[in-house]
Design a protein around this motif. Structure first.
Motif, PDB file in Angstrom:
ATOM      1  N   LEU A   1     -65.522  54.256 -10.038  1.00 51.36           N
ATOM      2  CA  LEU A   1     -65.068  55.385  -9.221  1.00 51.36           C
ATOM      3  C   LEU A   1     -65.624  55.286  -7.798  1.00 51.36           C
ATOM      4  N   GLU A   2     -66.855  54.783  -7.658  1.00 50.37           N
ATOM      5  CA  GLU A   2     -67.421  54.575  -6.314  1.00 50.37           C
ATOM      6  C   GLU A   2     -66.614  53.541  -5.537  1.00 50.37           C
ATOM      7  N   LEU A   3     -66.218  52.471  -6.213  1.00 51.77           N
ATOM      8  CA  LEU A   3     -65.428  51.441  -5.535  1.00 51.77           C
ATOM      9  C   LEU A   3     -64.041  51.959  -5.172  1.00 51.77           C
ATOM     10  N   PHE A   4     -63.505  52.860  -5.981  1.00 50.73           N
ATOM     11  CA  PHE A   4     -62.239  53.498  -5.612  1.00 50.73           C
ATOM     12  C   PHE A   4     -62.400  54.245  -4.295  1.00 50.73           C
ATOM     13  N   GLU A   5     -63.547  54.901  -4.114  1.00 48.03           N
ATOM     14  CA  GLU A   5     -63.802  55.638  -2.865  1.00 48.03           C
ATOM     15  C   GLU A   5     -63.785  54.688  -1.669  1.00 48.03           C
ATOM     16  N   VAL A   6     -64.356  53.506  -1.848  1.00 51.70           N
ATOM     17  CA  VAL A   6     -64.428  52.547  -0.743  1.00 51.70           C
ATOM     18  C   VAL A   6     -63.036  52.121  -0.304  1.00 51.70           C
ATOM     19  N   ILE A   7     -62.164  51.876  -1.276  1.00 51.21           N
ATOM     20  CA  ILE A   7     -60.825  51.376  -0.952  1.00 51.21           C
ATOM     21  C   ILE A   7     -59.903  52.492  -0.503  1.00 51.21           C
ATOM     22  N   GLY A   8     -59.986  53.644  -1.152  1.00 50.75           N
ATOM     23  CA  GLY A   8     -59.146  54.772  -0.766  1.00 50.75           C
ATOM     24  C   GLY A   8     -58.132  55.113  -1.832  1.00 50.75           C
ATOM     25  N   PRO A   9     -57.872  56.388  -2.063  1.00 57.66           N
ATOM     26  CA  PRO A   9     -57.043  56.821  -3.183  1.00 57.66           C
ATOM     27  C   PRO A   9     -55.575  56.434  -3.084  1.00 57.66           C
ATOM     28  N   ASP A  10     -55.083  56.160  -1.877  1.00 60.51           N
ATOM     29  CA  ASP A  10     -53.664  55.869  -1.711  1.00 60.51           C
ATOM     30  C   ASP A  10     -53.313  54.406  -1.931  1.00 60.51           C
ATOM     31  N   ASP A  11     -54.321  53.555  -2.043  1.00 65.30           N
ATOM     32  CA  ASP A  11     -54.037  52.134  -2.226  1.00 65.30           C
ATOM     33  C   ASP A  11     -53.410  51.907  -3.598  1.00 65.30           C
ATOM     34  N   PRO A  12     -52.309  51.157  -3.679  1.00 63.35           N
ATOM     35  CA  PRO A  12     -51.649  50.948  -4.976  1.00 63.35           C
ATOM     36  C   PRO A  12     -52.547  50.270  -6.005  1.00 63.35           C
ATOM     37  N   ARG A  13     -53.514  49.491  -5.551  1.00 64.67           N
ATOM     38  CA  ARG A  13     -54.417  48.851  -6.498  1.00 64.67           C
ATOM     39  C   ARG A  13     -55.373  49.851  -7.129  1.00 64.67           C
ATOM     40  N   VAL A  14     -55.729  50.895  -6.386  1.00 64.85           N
ATOM     41  CA  VAL A  14     -56.544  51.960  -6.965  1.00 64.85           C
ATOM     42  C   VAL A  14     -55.723  52.718  -7.999  1.00 64.85           C
TER      43      VAL A  14
ATOM     44  N   THR B   1     -64.619  64.204   3.307  1.00 59.00           N
ATOM     45  CA  THR B   1     -64.145  62.972   2.677  1.00 59.00           C
ATOM     46  C   THR B   1     -64.617  61.743   3.437  1.00 59.00           C
ATOM     47  N   GLU B   2     -64.633  61.840   4.754  1.00 60.14           N
ATOM     48  CA  GLU B   2     -65.030  60.691   5.565  1.00 60.14           C
ATOM     49  C   GLU B   2     -66.485  60.305   5.292  1.00 60.14           C
ATOM     50  N   ALA B   3     -67.333  61.315   5.132  1.00 58.50           N
ATOM     51  CA  ALA B   3     -68.736  61.046   4.835  1.00 58.50           C
ATOM     52  C   ALA B   3     -68.898  60.474   3.432  1.00 58.50           C
ATOM     53  N   LYS B   4     -68.090  60.944   2.493  1.00 57.57           N
ATOM     54  CA  LYS B   4     -68.158  60.412   1.129  1.00 57.57           C
ATOM     55  C   LYS B   4     -67.806  58.930   1.102  1.00 57.57           C
ATOM     56  N   VAL B   5     -66.754  58.574   1.827  1.00 54.28           N
ATOM     57  CA  VAL B   5     -66.338  57.174   1.863  1.00 54.28           C
ATOM     58  C   VAL B   5     -67.377  56.325   2.584  1.00 54.28           C
ATOM     59  N   GLY B   6     -67.897  56.843   3.696  1.00 55.76           N
ATOM     60  CA  GLY B   6     -68.938  56.106   4.418  1.00 55.76           C
ATOM     61  C   GLY B   6     -70.169  55.877   3.561  1.00 55.76           C
ATOM     62  N   LEU B   7     -70.552  56.888   2.799  1.00 56.89           N
ATOM     63  CA  LEU B   7     -71.708  56.749   1.915  1.00 56.89           C
ATOM     64  C   LEU B   7     -71.453  55.687   0.858  1.00 56.89           C
ATOM     65  N   ALA B   8     -70.247  55.703   0.286  1.00 54.05           N
ATOM     66  CA  ALA B   8     -69.916  54.700  -0.738  1.00 54.05           C
ATOM     67  C   ALA B   8     -69.964  53.295  -0.150  1.00 54.05           C
ATOM     68  N   GLN B   9     -69.488  53.129   1.073  1.00 58.61           N
ATOM     69  CA  GLN B   9     -69.513  51.823   1.719  1.00 58.61           C
ATOM     70  C   GLN B   9     -70.944  51.362   1.987  1.00 58.61           C
ATOM     71  N   ALA B  10     -71.749  52.266   2.544  1.00 56.80           N
ATOM     72  CA  ALA B  10     -73.121  51.900   2.871  1.00 56.80           C
ATOM     73  C   ALA B  10     -73.903  51.530   1.613  1.00 56.80           C
ATOM     74  N   GLN B  11     -73.700  52.277   0.558  1.00 52.18           N
ATOM     75  CA  GLN B  11     -74.392  51.975  -0.698  1.00 52.18           C
ATOM     76  C   GLN B  11     -73.941  50.640  -1.270  1.00 52.18           C
TER      77      GLN B  11
END
Length: 335
Positions: free
Chosen positions: A310-323, A233-243
């Protein structure tokens, strides 16, 4: 341990914006390490001399001006996460949010510092941060700017954001706020910081590339990790951020927003505007723009916008109430 980049669910874009006052994130991190080493040396010397441990002595809530910004925010951020509250006397929501932030700063007892900036009196700082509406809350950790949220939030949500910020500071940058002048003392016997696990060298290399602004290298490094560990998961989020950061390189905010406003049916313009909104900390605006665009498109265009959301959701994180709210809104327009 939670995934690094999803911990700051409100916008953990490590390295998204470098403060002008800091030459590089690496330099700030080095200062932080030196400061921690010096504090450890002083604590050890004091313990050997039979002295009681002392806090760092910095105030937990401070009014910051353009003259004091470097010392109170940038330099302080090498020792403790600095939460920056942009406010003004005429702002009604600010008067609701600021007391909450002040109370939590005292409650957290040195794990964060709250820097209050009056945007009317410090317009240059507000411009440098790209503040377009208040209240706006950001954080600075080891010289790195991390947008948190804009608008009044309830105490429960603010507390979640601060908890996640502290974890980012501790586990990514090794910065642990240890004291201040005010707040309740830590519970007796409580650990000074969360334990840190050894990091995967390949993942660490990807994080380092991202921190240093080598976005192409970071993207490839994260992909290498995911090739070996598809569920990381950490790599998925990092990839989304870098992209995301690679997509916004060289974009002019005003030009992009003008193009998006001029033609709501221009899918690429809406995608670019949403990316810039997210990097600027306008999370709800980014999500709302794309949800609305999904509702107006069909076929391949709709799929492209949905996948970007969905990519932007990855950047913010699934637990954020805005997601959570945006997912519900997306479901409504899709079904």
């Amino acid at each position: 341990m939670q995934p690094r980049n999803s911990r700051l669910n409100s916008a953990a874009l490590r390295g998204a914006v470098d403060l002008a006052a800091v030459k590089a994130a690496g330099e700030a991190a080095q200062k932080a390490e030196q400061a921690r080493a010096e504090r450890a040396r002083q604590a050890a010397a004091g313990e050997a001399a039979g002295e009681a441990p002392a806090g760092t002595g910095y105030p937990l809530v401070v009014d910051v001006t353009e003259d004091t910004f470097e010392a109170e925010v940038v330099q302080r951020s090498t020792e403790v996460p600095v939460v920056v509250d942009f406010w003004a006397e005429w702002c009604g929501p600010c008067k609701q949010l600021s007391p909450v932030l002040e109370r939590l700063a005292e409650e957290y007892a040195g794990r964060i510092v709250l820097a209050k900036i009056d945007v009317d009196a410090n317009q240059l700082i507000a411009q440098q941060f790209g503040i377009q509406g208040i209240p706006a809350v950001m954080a600075v950790v080891a010289g790195q700017l991390v947008p948190l949220f804009q608008g009044a939030e309830n105490e429960a949500n603010v507390r979640k954001v601060l908890d996640q910020l502290i974890l980012v500071a501790e586990q990514r940058f090794g910065i642990v706020g240890t004291g201040g002048t005010g707040g309740a003392p830590a519970e007796e016997g409580a650990p000074d910081a969360a334990p840190r696990r050894p990091e995967d060298p390949a993942l660490a290399a990807a994080h380092d590339a991202l921190d240093q602004g080598d976005l192409g290298g970071a993207i490839q490094a994260y992909r290498n990790v995911l090739a070996e560990q598809p569920g990381n998961t950490e790599a998925k989020v990092g990839l989304a951020q870098a992209q995301l950061l690679q997509r916004v390189e060289g974009l002019d905010l005003q030009t992009v927003r003008a193009a998006a406003a001029a033609d709501p049916k221009d899918i690429e313009a809406q995608l670019r505007a949403a990316d810039l909104d997210l990097v600027g900390g306008h999370v709800e605006d980014a999500f709302g723009r794309l949800v609305s665009t999904v509702g107006k498109t069909f076929g391949e265009d709709r799929d492209a916008v949905r996948l970007r959301l969905l990519e932007l959701f990855e950047v913010i994180g699934p637990d954020d109430p805005r997601v959570t709210a945006a997912r519900q809104a997306l479901a409504r327009v899709l079904f």
